[in-house]
Every structure is written in C-alpha cells, then in structure tokens.
Scaffold this motif. Structure first.
Motif, mmCIF file in Angstrom:
data_model
loop_
_atom_site.group_PDB
_atom_site.id
_atom_site.type_symbol
_atom_site.label_atom_id
_atom_site.label_comp_id
_atom_site.label_asym_id
_atom_site.label_seq_id
_atom_site.Cartn_x
_atom_site.Cartn_y
_atom_site.Cartn_z
ATOM 1 N N ASN A 82 21.927 5.201 -1.510
ATOM 2 C CA ASN A 82 22.027 4.424 -0.275
ATOM 3 C C ASN A 82 22.123 5.322 0.947
ATOM 4 O O ASN A 82 21.205 5.435 1.734
ATOM 5 C CB ASN A 82 23.229 3.481 -0.349
ATOM 6 C CG ASN A 82 23.083 2.287 0.586
ATOM 7 O OD1 ASN A 82 22.031 1.663 0.614
ATOM 8 N ND2 ASN A 82 24.119 1.971 1.339
ATOM 9 N N GLY A 83 23.276 5.993 1.112
ATOM 10 C CA GLY A 83 23.483 6.867 2.257
ATOM 11 C C GLY A 83 24.108 8.173 1.841
ATOM 12 O O GLY A 83 24.764 8.276 0.804
ATOM 13 N N THR A 84 23.892 9.206 2.653
ATOM 14 C CA THR A 84 24.502 10.503 2.407
ATOM 15 C C THR A 84 24.599 11.250 3.717
ATOM 16 O O THR A 84 23.983 10.858 4.719
ATOM 17 C CB THR A 84 23.694 11.323 1.386
ATOM 18 O OG1 THR A 84 24.433 12.490 1.003
ATOM 19 C CG2 THR A 84 22.357 11.766 1.979
ATOM 20 N N ALA A 85 25.381 12.330 3.725
ATOM 21 C CA ALA A 85 25.527 13.135 4.928
ATOM 22 C C ALA A 85 25.751 14.588 4.544
ATOM 23 O O ALA A 85 26.329 14.887 3.488
ATOM 24 C CB ALA A 85 26.698 12.636 5.783
ATOM 25 N N ILE A 86 25.292 15.483 5.393
ATOM 26 C CA ILE A 86 25.574 16.910 5.252
ATOM 27 C C ILE A 86 26.268 17.382 6.516
ATOM 28 O O ILE A 86 25.905 16.973 7.629
ATOM 29 C CB ILE A 86 24.287 17.723 4.993
ATOM 30 C CG1 ILE A 86 24.637 19.194 4.726
ATOM 31 C CG2 ILE A 86 23.295 17.588 6.140
ATOM 32 C CD1 ILE A 86 23.460 20.028 4.257
ATOM 33 N N PHE A 87 27.283 18.204 6.343
ATOM 34 C CA PHE A 87 27.976 18.808 7.476
ATOM 35 C C PHE A 87 27.760 20.309 7.415
ATOM 36 O O PHE A 87 28.148 20.975 6.453
ATOM 37 C CB PHE A 87 29.462 18.435 7.473
ATOM 38 C CG PHE A 87 29.709 17.091 8.102
ATOM 39 C CD1 PHE A 87 30.263 16.986 9.365
ATOM 40 C CD2 PHE A 87 29.337 15.928 7.448
ATOM 41 C CE1 PHE A 87 30.454 15.751 9.964
ATOM 42 C CE2 PHE A 87 29.520 14.686 8.028
ATOM 43 C CZ PHE A 87 30.085 14.600 9.292
#
Length: 510
Positions: A423-428
C-alpha cells in the motif's frame, strides 16, 4: 436545512435507530434488525443503527435507478454548480461533521477536521469534471469523415466504506461518481453511521435531486445485496484485504466494475544518514495518529545499520509526551472504535511480547484523560521485532509501532518487497541517489521520501499494489474519472451543413 436540523438528523437516541436515506429523506426500512453504536470515549451506547435487509437495499437501488436518466442528462454546468455549492456548505459547517465523527469514531477533533479537508479536495477536483471527461476529436480522419470520443456514466453505483474515515473515504468516490452523471448508493460502516446521513442532507441542500444519492446502513446482508444487484453497475470498496478480495470476486462474478482497496503493512525505512529527529517525529505522527486506525499508518519501522538504538530512544522520548483521552478534549490520541477492536489490538501486543519483542512503551497500561469505561489503548512501541512474529505479519490497525533492524539498504528493501502488502511506504534519508533508487525498486503503490504518509493529492490517484488492491483502478484522480465512465467512439459523416436560427444574445452554459 439549518445547523440545528443537521445535528438533529444525524444524532439519535439509543432507542431510535440511525436510519437510511432514500429519495432525499430518511427511510426507516423494515427495522427488524439493528446494531449498537458506541461513543468510544465513554464506552456507552449512543444510538442504534438500522441494519438493512435485501428489501431495503432494493428500495435504495430502485430510487437510484429511477433518478439516473434525468441526472445523466443534466448538464455538466449544473452538476458542477451543485458540487461547488456542496463544497461551500461543507467548508462552512465542517466543525459539525467533525463533532459527529469524533462522537462515533473517537478520533480527536483536529484529526476529524483533517479527514474532512482531505475529502473536500476530491470535491474540488470533481468541480473541474467538464475538462476531465471531454473526449477527443479527429476531423477528416477519412474524406468528410470525423471521429470523436464521448464519455458516458455507468448508471447506479455502490460505495462501501470503512469505519476509520466515515467522511473522507466516501468523499474519495461519490464526488466523481456524481459529477460524471452516475447515481449512488452508499453503505457506510455500521460502527459510525451518522456522518453519512449528514453528508446526504448537505448534498440535498446543495441542490442534488432526490434519489441521486442514497444511503443504506447495514452489515454483510446489505453488502451482499449491493454486490449482486443487477442494477448496480460498479462497486467501490475500502477495507481489510480478506473482505476486499471477497468484494472483488463476488462483484466481478456478477459482471460489475470493481475497485477494492485492501489492507496494508506500511514500512518506514530509515537510513544511517537520515535526520533522526525528523524521522522520530514522523514515526510518532504516522504510527499513532487516529490511534493507528489508518490504512496508511506506519506500523513497521526498519532501522538500517547503527541507528536503531538512537532512533528508538528518540521515538520513546516523544511518545512520553503524548496524551490519550476523549477526542473532544485537548488530547493527542483518542480511543479505539470498539471494545472488541481494542482487545484484538492488545492481544497482538501480548503475542509480540511472548514471541520475544521488547515492549519499550506499553499502551496497555495507559491512564487516559477520559472516562475509564472508554476503549483505551495507548501508543505502543515494540523493538527487536522479527519477520516471523504475528505483530509484524498481520495488519493490526491500532497504535502499535514495530521496530525491525536491517544491516543494509538491500536487506531493508527486501523485507518490504517480500511483504504481501504494497500500500504505502517511506524512506528517510539525505541521500538523493538512495531515495531515487528506493523509489524505483520498492514494490509499493504509494511512496514517500521523507514523507511518512504519502497519501496523494486529489488530482493523482490513491491505491496500492499486491494484496492492497484488487482491480485495476485506484481511487479518485484520473483513475476515478475513468472508473465511473465508459467511452464511446463515434465515426460521423454529414453531407450537408445545418444552420441554427438568429440569436444575438451572448451564448451561455445551461
């Protein structure tokens, strides 16, 4: 409709069931079955909601079917004028709707207002429908032959929405369905049904004709009746993956278009070069907002390399300052929607602890700023989580953030890509090359770079990959416009021109 009228219609006593809405007015239905609706902050029954039988669904669909020809033939100018009026009324009265959402869902008022604002973005997008549905035209494709395309509505469509966003998720769908000329039957969650009636009344005040927008309250009986009804042409659904799969398979077998958005296990990958203060803020905001009852909530944080301990400490420090309590008070996080759901989420914390996860912050022992009988579970942080634990494999849908460790970027990426959800993901990170690589390599539908909840704006489209989406169409944006229309291509030749009469007045849209 006055403010008082709106509040009265959307709020009932425990002895008077929250009704359906058919043909522009409340509809009691057969009233043989009903369910309790709770105020999650007090644990008390605030009302009952009528549960539709097949005959009630038939009544609503019949109203939508009867209203369709006239609404289909209504000009784009008039449709968009109604939607714009609805937008203005909604903007002026959104605090009323926020209070209704908080009373039945439990989320804090500021979060409820944010939900309404994001839904309103789709209303505003739909106000430009004339540009979005215009076809193409090729003059003289052959000698004296013109070819052009036109977009037509489908007919009556069904929207089945979840409890976690009783206003926003319906507004992901019905503005575009209405703007493109379809009629609507909405089946909201029986856990927080009143927002749907408030929206129906407001659409009526905005000038929407009777029968164009209808609401049937209910459970699986209502859902199954909509999925198989011969007059329903398309189904939009948001919910858990098992139910999304069921909706997709049942409705497509009945010959309908389906967009079914399922569950999620959203990961946040934190690289060693990331700003850890920014990452810690984002993890708390995205993990515990709306008590974690968001399909885009971050529930798995993957710390790469040596940053894990420091990041966990920073997150814990921020969690210590959160207040849990009644959403009508000055609190950061409210209760969970029902006692059963609260207990189910707590059982995952129990299981994680048994499996060897370290409980860094324990929401099971929270002291709330609210009634002791409320459905409370505070923000919970589990460290040293491994992929085989149920707290990681299952969508928990609550305020539980799991921290996993990875030695390298590649290991973290593989963890995300091997998950059945997308669905969703994030990278920092502060490394543009790493961010670009992640954007290209991750097998997830919505990606954030230093943005923890990458919900697209209204003119893009919302939807995941893998087991987070069934069907080809995402929600709203151009996907939504295409979903609610079908294209006709016309090949045309005229041997003689036609002429109109004399009219020196300035031409107008009507």
């Amino acid at each position: 409709m006055t403010t008082t009228d709106t509040t009265t219609a959307a709020s009932t006593t425990a002895s008077t069931p929250v009704s359906h809405w058919v043909n522009g007015q409340p509809y009691a239905g057969n009233a043989e079955r009903s369910a309790e609706v709770f105020n999650p902050a007090t644990g008390q029954v605030s009302s009952r909601v009528a549960l539709a039988g097949a005959e009630d669904v038939e009544h609503a669909v019949a109203a939508a079917t009867a209203a369709f020809p006239a609404w289909r033939d209504t000009s784009l100018a008039k449709r968009t004028a109604i939607l714009f009026t609805f937008r203005e009324l909604l903007n002026a009265r959104k605090h009323e709707l926020a209070e209704i959402i908080t009373a039945e869902h439990g989320k804090v008022l500021s979060d409820a207002l944010g939900e309404i604002t994001r839904g309103q973005e789709v209303v505003e997008f739909a106000c430009g429908i004339a540009d979005l549905v215009k076809g193409g035209m090729t003059e003289n494709a052959s000698t004296n032959v013109d070819v052009y395309s036109v977009n037509h509505p489908l007919g009556p469509v069904a929207i089945i929405s979840p409890f976690n966003f009783p206003a926003m998720v319906p507004m992901w769908f019905f503005p575009l369905a209405l703007a493109t000329g379809n009629t609507v039957v909405l089946k909201p969650s029986e856990k927080d049904p009143s927002a749907s009636l408030w929206l129906a009344e407001l659409l009526g005040e905005a000038g929407l004709p009777d029968g164009v927008f209808n609401v049937v309250q209910g459970d699986k009986v209502a859902v199954d009746s909509l999925l198989t009804h011969s007059d329903i042409k398309a189904v939009s659904f948001v919910g858990s993956t098992p139910i999304a799969r069921y909706v997709y398979e049942t409705a497509t077998a009945a010959g309908k278009r389906v967009q079914a958005l399922g569950g999620a296990k959203n990961h946040m990958l934190v690289l060693p070069d990331a700003d850890l203060d920014l990452a810690a803020d984002a993890a708390v905001n995205a993990g515990f907002g709306s008590a974690g009852e968001r399909c885009m909530a971050i529930s798995a944080l993957v710390a790469v390399g040596p940053v894990g301990d420091e990041l966990v400490a920073k997150i814990t420090e921020r969690m210590n300052n959160l207040t849990v309590g009644d959403g009508r008070r000055n609190c950061d996080m409210g209760p969970l929607v029902t006692k059963d759901h609260r207990d189910k989420v707590a059982s995952y914390i129990d299981a994680g602890e048994r499996d060897g996860a370290v409980v860094v912050a324990d929401g099971r022992t929270v002291t709330p700023n609210g009634d002791e009988a409320g459905f409370w579970l505070g923000p919970t942080l589990l460290d040293q989580v491994t992929p085989g634990m149920s707290v990681y494999t299952d969508e928990i849908f609550g305020p539980v953030l799991s921290v996993l460790r990875a030695d390298t970027y590649e290991e973290g990426l593989e963890l995300i890509n091997s998950n059945p959800y997308g669905n969703g993901t994030a990278i920092f990170t502060n490394d543009g090359g790493a961010a670009r690589r992640f954007r290209d390599e991750v097998q997830v539908g919505m990606v954030g770079v230093n943005v923890p909840i990458p919900v697209p704006v209204a003119y893009y489209s919302f939807g995941g990959w893998k087991s987070s989406l069934f069907g080809d169409a995402h929600a709203y944006g151009h996907h939504g416009v295409s979903f609610y229309t079908r294209t006709k291509v016309v090949t045309e030749r005229w041997l003689d021109p036609s002429h109109g009469g004399i009219n020196l007045g300035f031409p107008q849209n009507d």
